[in-house]
Design an enzyme around this catalytic site. Structure first.
Site, PDB file in Angstrom:
ATOM      1  N   HIS A 118      -7.331   0.822  -6.462  1.00 13.15           N
ATOM      2  CA  HIS A 118      -7.553  -0.061  -5.293  1.00 13.15           C
ATOM      3  C   HIS A 118      -8.230  -1.346  -5.792  1.00 13.15           C
ATOM      4  CE1 HIS A 118      -7.763  -1.283  -1.267  1.00 13.15           C
ATOM      5  NE2 HIS A 118      -8.643  -0.452  -0.761  1.00 13.15           N
ATOM      6  N   ARG A 165     -13.187  -8.855   1.317  1.00 11.63           N
ATOM      7  CA  ARG A 165     -11.776  -8.553   1.035  1.00 11.63           C
ATOM      8  C   ARG A 165     -10.941  -9.801   1.313  1.00 11.63           C
ATOM      9  NH1 ARG A 165      -9.625  -3.408   1.238  1.00 11.63           N
ATOM     10  NH2 ARG A 165      -7.697  -4.474   0.705  1.00 11.63           N
ATOM     11  N   CYS A 212     -16.232   1.456   0.529  1.00 11.47           N
ATOM     12  CA  CYS A 212     -15.069   0.612   0.843  1.00 11.47           C
ATOM     13  C   CYS A 212     -14.664   0.708   2.304  1.00 11.47           C
ATOM     14  CB  CYS A 212     -13.907   0.960  -0.077  1.00 11.47           C
ATOM     15  SG  CYS A 212     -13.275   2.634   0.138  1.00 11.47           S
ATOM     16  N   ASP A 214     -17.166   7.116  -1.463  1.00 12.06           N
ATOM     17  CA  ASP A 214     -15.920   6.949  -0.708  1.00 12.06           C
ATOM     18  C   ASP A 214     -15.651   8.271   0.004  1.00 12.06           C
ATOM     19  OD1 ASP A 214     -13.440   6.033   0.199  1.00 12.06           O
ATOM     20  OD2 ASP A 214     -12.466   6.125  -1.772  1.00 12.06           O
ATOM     21  N   ARG A 235       0.885  -1.171   0.000  1.00  4.05           N
ATOM     22  CA  ARG A 235       0.000   0.000   0.000  1.00  4.05           C
ATOM     23  C   ARG A 235       0.919   1.216   0.000  1.00  4.05           C
ATOM     24  NH1 ARG A 235      -5.280   1.365   3.557  1.00  4.05           N
ATOM     25  NH2 ARG A 235      -6.057  -0.003   1.899  1.00  4.05           N
ATOM     26  N   GLN A 272     -10.092  -3.997  -3.507  1.00  3.74           N
ATOM     27  CA  GLN A 272     -11.382  -3.550  -2.997  1.00  3.74           C
ATOM     28  C   GLN A 272     -12.477  -3.764  -4.040  1.00  3.74           C
ATOM     29  OE1 GLN A 272     -12.074  -2.142   0.234  1.00  3.74           O
ATOM     30  NE2 GLN A 272     -14.106  -2.716  -0.498  1.00  3.74           N
TER      31      GLN A 272
END
Ligand code: CP
Ligand code: NVA
Length: 314
Positions: free
Chosen positions: A133, A298, A270, A230, A106, A136
């Site tokens: 991402h 996930r 998310c 988000d 990440r 996700q």
């Protein structure tokens, strides 16, 4: 059997066929997990997890997932490794990838994870960058398939569907565009002016048919099968927070927006979420919300991904 080195740096790194396999496999892995059945396909394998930004879900899902596959993990952050003291990313990749079987990163720019992968002997997985991402979106799609489709023919239920993206033209938005283009659905994007998606980041043409832009978020939600949003301020953009709070005030997914979507529309986020900012509490905590399934998925989908990158089809 030798297996060619394969990275997962953006959504387009797997083909339609590979996604069909991974979703069906994830559903099987999830079923076994729920039944407390052992599934140690990655026994003796080690995953290195490198975090240059904070995380709850990504950390727990990869770490718990790897242990459940019979493997083990090494956890590194910028602050407690030489990454924070300017060791070149290329050198870090060469060293770390001699000692582990798989790496999850990440970080900030996509260029960083690309450089790591180019110097790695083992598969590298994107656990979030400024641009993308993908893990996700895989979890979100598995969640949609579970609620609206069939895990034996996982991609069928996605065809022709409309996903409304309300909010920032960020890493999640870019990845939704890539998924729509590959898997045959449409994203209705509504962002405040100045925070638009840049289709070039997703590798798409401005006039790609997989997305449509709406100035009014209500219009974007109209007839949608899924409404998603988000945070207004992603990690790394904290200095813009005040300006973003002002610009995004009308981009809160609330009951009025859900009311113009299809009656059976799902709501996704998310997480982490800010109730009263990008989503109202009644929507995220309401009947149409599947945010906890998304978070759980996930882990299941990443277990299928890790297994696939290391072993191929089982
Ligand atoms: N959704 C997600 O990636 O959460 P974390 O930042 O907690 O990992
Ligand atoms: N867009 C958010 C997602 C967090 C999981 C961020 O990058 O901070």
């Amino acid at each position: 059997m030798t297996h060619t080195l394969k990275h997962y740096l953006q959504f387009t790194d797997l083909s339609v066929d590979e996604y069909a396999y991974v979703f069906t496999r994830a559903a099987l892995i999830k079923k076994k997990f729920k039944a407390y059945e052992k599934h140690h396909t990655l026994a003796d394998r080690t995953l290195a997890m490198i975090f240059e930004k904070a995380s709850t879900r990504t950390r727990v899902s990869f770490e718990a997932g790897m242990y459940q596959l019979g493997g083990s993990v090494v956890h590194l952050t910028t602050g407690d490794s030489q990454l924070g003291r300017s060791e070149p990313i290329e050198d870090s990749a060469k060293v770390i990838s001699r000692m582990v079987d798989l790496v999850m990163i990440r970080t900030y720019g996509q260029d960083k994870i690309n450089s790591f992968a180019a110097n790695s002997r083992v598969p590298v997985i994107n656990g979030l960058t400024n641009e993308f991402h993908p893990c996700q979106i895989m979890a979100d799609l598995l969640t949609f398939i579970e609620h609206r489709g069939d895990v034996t023919t996982p991609l069928d239920c996605l065809k022709g569907k409309v996903v409304a993206w309300v909010g920032d033209g960020n890493n999640m938005a870019n990845t939704w565009l890539q998924a729509a283009d590959l898997l045959g659905f449409t994203v209705h994007v509504s962002t405040p002016s100045g925070y638009e998606v840049d289709p070039a980041i997703a590798g798409l043409m401005t006039h790609s048919e997989c997305f449509k832009v709406f100035a009014d978020p209500m219009q974007a939600c109209h007839g949608a099968d899924l409404v998603t949003t988000d945070v207004w301020t992603s990690m790394g953009y904290e200095a813009e927070n005040e300006a973003r709070q002002r610009a995004f005030a009308d981009w809160c997914v609330d009951a009025d927006m859900m009311a113009v979507a299809k009656p059976n529309a799902l709501f996704m986020h998310c997480l982490p979420a800010h109730r009263g900012e990008e989503v109202s509490a009644d929507v995220i905590d309401g009947d149409q919300s599947v945010v906890w399934d998304e978070a759980e998925n996930r882990m299941h989908v990443q277990k299928a991904l890790m297994e696939y990158l290391l072993l191929g089809r089982q």
